[in-house]
Design a protein around this motif. Structure first.
Motif, PDB file in Angstrom:
ATOM      1  N   ALA A  39       4.594   7.750   2.106  1.00 30.21           N
ATOM      2  CA  ALA A  39       3.544   8.617   2.672  1.00 30.21           C
ATOM      3  C   ALA A  39       2.802   9.332   1.542  1.00 30.21           C
ATOM      4  N   MET A  40       3.562   9.894   0.606  1.00 23.74           N
ATOM      5  CA  MET A  40       2.938  10.569  -0.534  1.00 23.74           C
ATOM      6  C   MET A  40       2.111   9.563  -1.333  1.00 23.74           C
ATOM      7  N   GLY A  41       2.680   8.382  -1.520  1.00 27.09           N
ATOM      8  CA  GLY A  41       2.007   7.319  -2.303  1.00 27.09           C
ATOM      9  C   GLY A  41       0.712   6.867  -1.637  1.00 27.09           C
ATOM     10  N   MET A  42       0.692   6.793  -0.295  1.00 30.79           N
ATOM     11  CA  MET A  42      -0.530   6.352   0.409  1.00 30.79           C
ATOM     12  C   MET A  42      -1.641   7.384   0.241  1.00 30.79           C
ATOM     13  N   VAL A  43      -1.274   8.663   0.368  1.00 29.84           N
ATOM     14  CA  VAL A  43      -2.285   9.722   0.234  1.00 29.84           C
ATOM     15  C   VAL A  43      -2.831   9.714  -1.193  1.00 29.84           C
ATOM     16  N   MET A  44      -1.931   9.614  -2.163  1.00 27.36           N
ATOM     17  CA  MET A  44      -2.381   9.610  -3.570  1.00 27.36           C
ATOM     18  C   MET A  44      -3.246   8.389  -3.863  1.00 27.36           C
ATOM     19  N   ALA A  45      -2.816   7.214  -3.374  1.00 31.24           N
ATOM     20  CA  ALA A  45      -3.565   5.979  -3.665  1.00 31.24           C
ATOM     21  C   ALA A  45      -4.972   6.059  -3.087  1.00 31.24           C
ATOM     22  N   SER A  46      -5.098   6.606  -1.862  1.00 28.28           N
ATOM     23  CA  SER A  46      -6.435   6.663  -1.264  1.00 28.28           C
ATOM     24  C   SER A  46      -7.314   7.698  -1.981  1.00 28.28           C
ATOM     25  N   GLU A  47      -6.698   8.788  -2.444  1.00 25.97           N
ATOM     26  CA  GLU A  47      -7.475   9.784  -3.220  1.00 25.97           C
ATOM     27  C   GLU A  47      -7.939   9.192  -4.544  1.00 25.97           C
ATOM     28  N   PHE A  73       0.849  -1.196   0.000  1.00 26.13           N
ATOM     29  CA  PHE A  73       0.000   0.000   0.000  1.00 26.13           C
ATOM     30  C   PHE A  73       0.891   1.255   0.000  1.00 26.13           C
ATOM     31  N   GLY A  74       0.643   2.121  -0.973  1.00 29.60           N
ATOM     32  CA  GLY A  74       1.434   3.353  -1.075  1.00 29.60           C
ATOM     33  C   GLY A  74       2.746   3.195  -1.826  1.00 29.60           C
ATOM     34  N   HIS A  75       3.097   1.945  -2.164  1.00 26.14           N
ATOM     35  CA  HIS A  75       4.430   1.705  -2.730  1.00 26.14           C
ATOM     36  C   HIS A  75       4.500   1.821  -4.251  1.00 26.14           C
ATOM     37  N   THR A  76       3.376   1.549  -4.971  1.00 25.01           N
ATOM     38  CA  THR A  76       3.440   1.644  -6.445  1.00 25.01           C
ATOM     39  C   THR A  76       3.847   3.065  -6.828  1.00 25.01           C
ATOM     40  N   LEU A  77       3.138   4.037  -6.255  1.00 22.49           N
ATOM     41  CA  LEU A  77       3.491   5.429  -6.547  1.00 22.49           C
ATOM     42  C   LEU A  77       4.710   5.861  -5.740  1.00 22.49           C
ATOM     43  N   GLY A  78       4.852   5.299  -4.558  1.00 26.93           N
ATOM     44  CA  GLY A  78       6.013   5.628  -3.717  1.00 26.93           C
ATOM     45  C   GLY A  78       7.324   5.321  -4.431  1.00 26.93           C
ATOM     46  N   HIS A  79       7.403   4.137  -5.040  1.00 19.70           N
ATOM     47  CA  HIS A  79       8.630   3.774  -5.761  1.00 19.70           C
ATOM     48  C   HIS A  79       8.880   4.729  -6.926  1.00 19.70           C
ATOM     49  N   ALA A  80       7.786   5.120  -7.601  1.00 22.72           N
ATOM     50  CA  ALA A  80       7.928   6.056  -8.730  1.00 22.72           C
ATOM     51  C   ALA A  80       8.470   7.399  -8.225  1.00 22.72           C
ATOM     52  N   ILE A  81       7.948   7.856  -7.101  1.00 22.27           N
ATOM     53  CA  ILE A  81       8.386   9.159  -6.535  1.00 22.27           C
ATOM     54  C   ILE A  81       9.863   9.082  -6.125  1.00 22.27           C
ATOM     55  N   GLU A  82      10.214   7.973  -5.459  1.00 26.92           N
ATOM     56  CA  GLU A  82      11.606   7.779  -5.014  1.00 26.92           C
ATOM     57  C   GLU A  82      12.560   7.814  -6.221  1.00 26.92           C
ATOM     58  N   ALA A  83      12.186   7.078  -7.262  1.00 25.13           N
ATOM     59  CA  ALA A  83      13.051   6.988  -8.449  1.00 25.13           C
ATOM     60  C   ALA A  83      13.136   8.330  -9.158  1.00 25.13           C
ATOM     61  N   GLU A  84      11.978   8.985  -9.295  1.00 28.62           N
ATOM     62  CA  GLU A  84      11.935  10.287  -9.988  1.00 28.62           C
ATOM     63  C   GLU A  84      12.844  11.300  -9.277  1.00 28.62           C
ATOM     64  N   SER A  85      12.958  11.182  -7.964  1.00 25.52           N
ATOM     65  CA  SER A  85      13.783  12.135  -7.201  1.00 25.52           C
ATOM     66  C   SER A  85      15.250  11.706  -7.166  1.00 25.52           C
TER      67      SER A  85
END
Ligand code: NAD
Length: 349
Positions: A262-270, A239-251
């Motif tokens: 944390a960012m990924g969890m908020v985005m996933a729930s939205e 949970f939160g990791h699909t987008l979390g990994h993308a954010i980590e890599a992008e940075s």
């Protein structure tokens, strides 16, 4: 002191408590006899805590060595992995000996993989020193190094034989790195335990840290013992990791794993609520909990950039995404989505 037993392909204890590093020799002796010990640690943990562990092992008469590598995600690499393997060979380590991963998730993942590879298997003990490694990476047996194409692409499952978590070692963590671990704690609350979530959602967790870590380890144990090899249920932990990994890599790994989660969890729930995948909108409460625990929740990248990463990642790891969404605080489910469908749901911003 709290002990959680994990019954997977190896049966092992996770022991959590204050000032318990001193019981390491006794535990090693019970499990493996009088072995040689290679302490694997990064440069930061080495300067802060190595003397302590060395004195304890010396005092108990355990022969020991240390392998130190530069702190940071970039050391989760084939170069550092092979340096460690070569060092073990040069120093004539045998299958009877033990590696002690003394550090955060980077140390644990790297050492766990080296332990599986060296002589096709040498003993491995995890001594986590970050909150993230205490609640997550030291338990469950996932090990890996990163490849150029992405994170954790070369790894194996290799359960430890003991996890010893001395919470006093966490006292030297910066607020930022402590907060990274809190992202995973919040994840466990959303996933499986609304009481745990309620306990941590307003911050101020340090006085109850032993109990909080133990509860997280129990939740992970329950998942791992049913699905050790990540065939289904274990994906909930993402949970939160699909987008979390993308954010980590992008940075380029400037944004730490926990903050990205944390960012990924908020985005996933939205995304889940906006696309009618869930009836309840949990995103506001998750976001508040993250902020109360010093976690940044606003993703600095637009969804197009993240979508590109997800698409290229899926070229390597498969055609569908198991998107983990919170039905409510305390219960998550996974939905299988095609990559394009997922990208469409991300929307544009
Ligand atoms: N195997 C798994 O199941 C699993 C699960 C989650 C995350 N991970 C992996 O874990 C890694 C992230 O873990 P992490 O956040 O622990 O990273 P890390 O190991 O890089 O530690 C973060 C930083 O904290 C420092 N540090 C460690 N202990 C300290 C202490 N006691 N006091 C002061 N500083 C200390 C480290 O030197 C490092 O700079 C990622 O590579 C991620 O992919 C693995």
């Amino acid at each position: 002191m709290i002990t959680v037993n994990v019954n997977a392909s190896k049966n092992y204890d996770v022991i959590i408590g204050e000032n318990i590093l001193s019981i390491l020799p006794e535990k090693l002796e019970n499990l493996f006899g009088r072995t040689k010990v290679m302490i694997v640690t990064d440069s930061t943990v080495h300067s802060l805590h190595y003397e302590k562990i060395k004195n304890i092992l010396d005092g108990a008469g355990f022969e020991n060595d240390v392998f130190v590598f530069p702190a940071g995600e970039k050391s989760k690499s084939k170069e550092v992995l092979f340096d460690l393997l070569e060092t073990l060979a040069e120093k004539h380590y045998t299958k009877a000996d033990v590696l002690v991963a003394f550090g955060g998730g980077v140390t644990g993942d790297l050492t766990g993989l080296a332990a599986a590879l060296f002589l096709r298997g040498i003993h491995i003990v995890q001594v986590p020193t970050t909150l993230l490694s205490a609640v997550d990476s030291s338990v469950g047996g996932k090990t890996a190094v990163n490849l150029k194409a992405g994170k954790n692409l070369a790894g194996v499952f290799n359960q430890p034989e003991l996890v010893l978590c001395d919470v006093t070692l966490l006292e030297t963590l910066t607020e930022e790195i402590f907060a990274d671990g809190m992202a995973e704690v919040i994840k466990y609350g959303v996933l499986a335990d609304s009481d745990l979530f309620a306990k941590v959602e307003n911050g101020n967790v340090k006085n109850n840290i032993t109990e909080i870590i133990s509860r997280c380890v129990e939740i992970k144990r329950d998942v791992v013992s049913q699905d050790e090899f990540d065939k289904g249920l274990r994906q909930l932990l993402n949970f939160g990791h699909t987008l979390g990994h993308a954010i980590e890599a992008e940075s380029n790994f400037e944004i730490h794993h926990g903050t990205a989660v944390a960012m990924g969890m908020v985005m996933a729930s939205e995304i889940a609520y906006r696309n009618n995948l869930t009836k309840e909108n949990t995103s506001e409460r998750i976001e508040k909990a993250c902020r109360a625990n010093n976690l940044e929740t606003v993703c600095p990248y637009n969804t197009k950039m993240l979508a590109e990463y997800v698409v290229s990642d899926k070229k390597i790891s498969g055609k569908t995404i198991s998107f983990i969404i919170p039905e409510k605080i305390g219960k998550c489910t996974g939905v299988k989505l095609g990559v394009e469908e997922f990208v469409e749901m991300l929307g544009e911003n």
